[in-house]
Design a protein around this motif. Structure first.
Motif, short mmCIF file in Angstrom:
data_model
loop_
_atom_site.label_atom_id
_atom_site.label_comp_id
_atom_site.label_asym_id
_atom_site.label_seq_id
_atom_site.Cartn_x
_atom_site.Cartn_y
_atom_site.Cartn_z
N LEU A 4 0.86 -1.18 0.00
CA LEU A 4 0.00 0.00 0.00
C LEU A 4 0.89 1.23 0.00
CD1 LEU A 4 -2.73 1.40 0.12
CD2 LEU A 4 -2.63 1.25 2.62
N LEU A 5 0.77 2.05 -1.04
CA LEU A 5 1.52 3.29 -1.16
C LEU A 5 0.60 4.45 -0.78
CD1 LEU A 5 3.96 5.02 -2.13
CD2 LEU A 5 2.96 4.90 -4.43
N VAL A 6 0.93 5.15 0.30
CA VAL A 6 0.13 6.29 0.76
C VAL A 6 0.94 7.55 0.44
CG1 VAL A 6 -1.18 7.27 2.67
CG2 VAL A 6 -0.68 4.80 2.64
N GLU A 7 0.56 8.20 -0.65
CA GLU A 7 1.35 9.31 -1.20
C GLU A 7 0.43 10.28 -1.92
OE1 GLU A 7 3.58 11.92 -2.12
OE2 GLU A 7 4.94 10.30 -1.50
N ASP A 8 0.50 11.58 -1.54
CA ASP A 8 -0.40 12.54 -2.15
C ASP A 8 0.19 13.23 -3.39
OD1 ASP A 8 1.46 13.96 -0.59
OD2 ASP A 8 0.11 15.68 -0.46
N GLU A 9 1.49 13.09 -3.63
CA GLU A 9 2.09 13.64 -4.84
C GLU A 9 1.79 12.68 -5.99
OE1 GLU A 9 6.20 14.64 -4.42
OE2 GLU A 9 5.91 15.48 -2.41
N LEU A 10 0.88 13.06 -6.87
CA LEU A 10 0.36 12.12 -7.86
C LEU A 10 1.41 11.68 -8.87
CD1 LEU A 10 -3.24 13.51 -8.50
CD2 LEU A 10 -2.45 11.76 -6.89
N ASP A 11 2.30 12.59 -9.27
CA ASP A 11 3.36 12.21 -10.21
C ASP A 11 4.29 11.17 -9.58
OD1 ASP A 11 2.36 13.85 -12.16
OD2 ASP A 11 3.75 15.51 -11.75
N MET A 12 4.68 11.42 -8.35
CA MET A 12 5.53 10.48 -7.62
C MET A 12 4.82 9.14 -7.46
SD MET A 12 8.16 9.65 -5.54
CE MET A 12 8.93 11.14 -4.89
N ALA A 13 3.54 9.19 -7.08
CA ALA A 13 2.78 7.95 -6.87
C ALA A 13 2.64 7.16 -8.15
CB ALA A 13 1.41 8.28 -6.30
N SER A 14 2.36 7.85 -9.26
CA SER A 14 2.21 7.17 -10.54
C SER A 14 3.49 6.46 -10.94
CB SER A 14 1.80 8.18 -11.61
OG SER A 14 1.69 7.57 -12.87
N TRP A 15 4.61 7.14 -10.75
CA TRP A 15 5.91 6.54 -11.08
C TRP A 15 6.19 5.32 -10.21
CZ3 TRP A 15 10.41 7.10 -7.75
CH2 TRP A 15 11.54 6.44 -8.26
N LEU A 16 5.93 5.45 -8.90
CA LEU A 16 6.21 4.34 -8.00
C LEU A 16 5.31 3.14 -8.26
CD1 LEU A 16 6.86 6.06 -4.55
CD2 LEU A 16 8.45 4.67 -5.88
N VAL A 17 4.04 3.38 -8.52
CA VAL A 17 3.12 2.27 -8.82
C VAL A 17 3.60 1.52 -10.05
CG1 VAL A 17 0.80 1.71 -9.64
CG2 VAL A 17 1.09 3.23 -7.67
N ARG A 18 3.97 2.25 -11.07
CA ARG A 18 4.45 1.62 -12.30
C ARG A 18 5.77 0.87 -12.07
NH1 ARG A 18 4.31 5.74 -14.93
NH2 ARG A 18 6.50 6.40 -14.90
N ALA A 19 6.72 1.50 -11.40
CA ALA A 19 8.03 0.90 -11.18
C ALA A 19 7.95 -0.32 -10.27
CB ALA A 19 8.99 1.93 -10.61
N LEU A 20 7.21 -0.22 -9.18
CA LEU A 20 7.07 -1.35 -8.27
C LEU A 20 6.35 -2.51 -8.94
CD1 LEU A 20 6.16 0.50 -4.94
CD2 LEU A 20 8.30 -0.69 -5.44
N GLY A 21 5.34 -2.21 -9.75
CA GLY A 21 4.63 -3.25 -10.48
C GLY A 21 5.54 -4.00 -11.44
N GLN A 22 6.45 -3.29 -12.09
CA GLN A 22 7.39 -3.93 -13.01
C GLN A 22 8.40 -4.80 -12.27
OE1 GLN A 22 8.94 -0.50 -15.06
NE2 GLN A 22 7.25 -0.44 -16.54
N SER A 23 8.58 -4.56 -10.97
CA SER A 23 9.53 -5.34 -10.18
C SER A 23 8.88 -6.51 -9.46
CB SER A 23 10.22 -4.43 -9.15
OG SER A 23 10.96 -3.41 -9.81
N GLY A 24 7.60 -6.75 -9.73
CA GLY A 24 6.93 -7.90 -9.15
C GLY A 24 6.10 -7.61 -7.92
#
Length: 228
Positions: A4-24
């Motif tokens: 669960l990523l709790v982050e209000d900076e949407l650009d940061m959150a979008s990048w992290l969701v994508r990057a973490l998803g690519q890492s499994g």
């Protein structure tokens, strides 16, 4: 691993969701405390990445409420506030780790993996079913010693099944491990993921079976069954 990523900076959150998803990892994103608490009420997470400066409540208030409710999910605080007093206060309130922005993705992933290892009480988690093996250090599956190439959704599904190998995992529970809360996929989308996994396990000593009324189960196949 479900994060669960709790982050209000949407650009940061979008990048992290994508990057973490690519890492499994299987990340869900909550832009504020209220959404985060709703997610945690209905989903079991392996770890929480928690920003401190949220629009509706301070992150440490969320952490305090989690621990007061005996929610022991590992929490990594991720924030631009790097002052010593912030780190000390967070750790004293029950945070498990602290990472200051800006950060390297590889370090975040390594810290998350370490938190989950410690929470499971295993220094180097390795799960096995017959010749199928999962290495918690590398997040890699091998089948008969060879690396098994998986998509992030296949990886999440196989992880959930291997964790409970020999016991059925309910369809809705498995769906929750594979698809994020904001996914538009229907409940039967998990069947597509399982179909692809079954094809990749074909001919090996491991299979995914459907247990009527209970869900799906990963099991090893004996030599007699393989010979049939």
């Amino acid at each position: 691993m479900r994060i669960l990523l709790v982050e209000d900076e949407l650009d940061m959150a979008s990048w992290l969701v994508r990057a973490l998803g690519q890492s499994g990892f299987v990340p869900d994103h909550a832009p504020d405390a209220r959404t985060a608490e709703a997610f945690m009420a209905g989903t079991e997470y392996d770890a929480v990445v928690l920003d401190l400066q949220l629009p509706d409540r301070h992150g440490l208030t969320v952490l305090t409420a989690m621990r007061a409710a005996d929610n022991r999910t590992p929490v990594l605080i991720l924030t631009a506030q790097g002052a010593l007093q912030d780190r000390v206060r967070g750790l004293n309130l029950g945070a498990d780790d602290f990472l200051t922005k800006p950060f390297e993705l590889a370090e975040l992933e390594a810290r998350l993996a370490a938190l989950v290892r410690r929470s499971r009480g295993r220094q180097h988690p390795r799960m096995q079913c017959a010749s199928l093996s999962y290495d918690g250090e590398s997040h890699a599956f091998t089948l008969r010693g060879a690396l098994l190439a998986l998509t992030p959704r296949e990886h999440a599904a196989l992880s959930a099944l291997l964790l409970r190998s020999g016991s059925p995992v309910g369809k809705s529970q498995l769906f929750g491990k594979v698809f994020s809360h904001d996914s538009s996929a229907g409940p039967d989308a998990i069947e597509v993921v399982l179909h692809r996994l079954r094809r990749k396990l074909e001919g090996s000593d491991v299979r995914i079976v459907t247990v009527r009324g209970l869900g799906y189960m990963l099991e090893g196949i004996g030599d007699d069954d393989l010979a049939r």
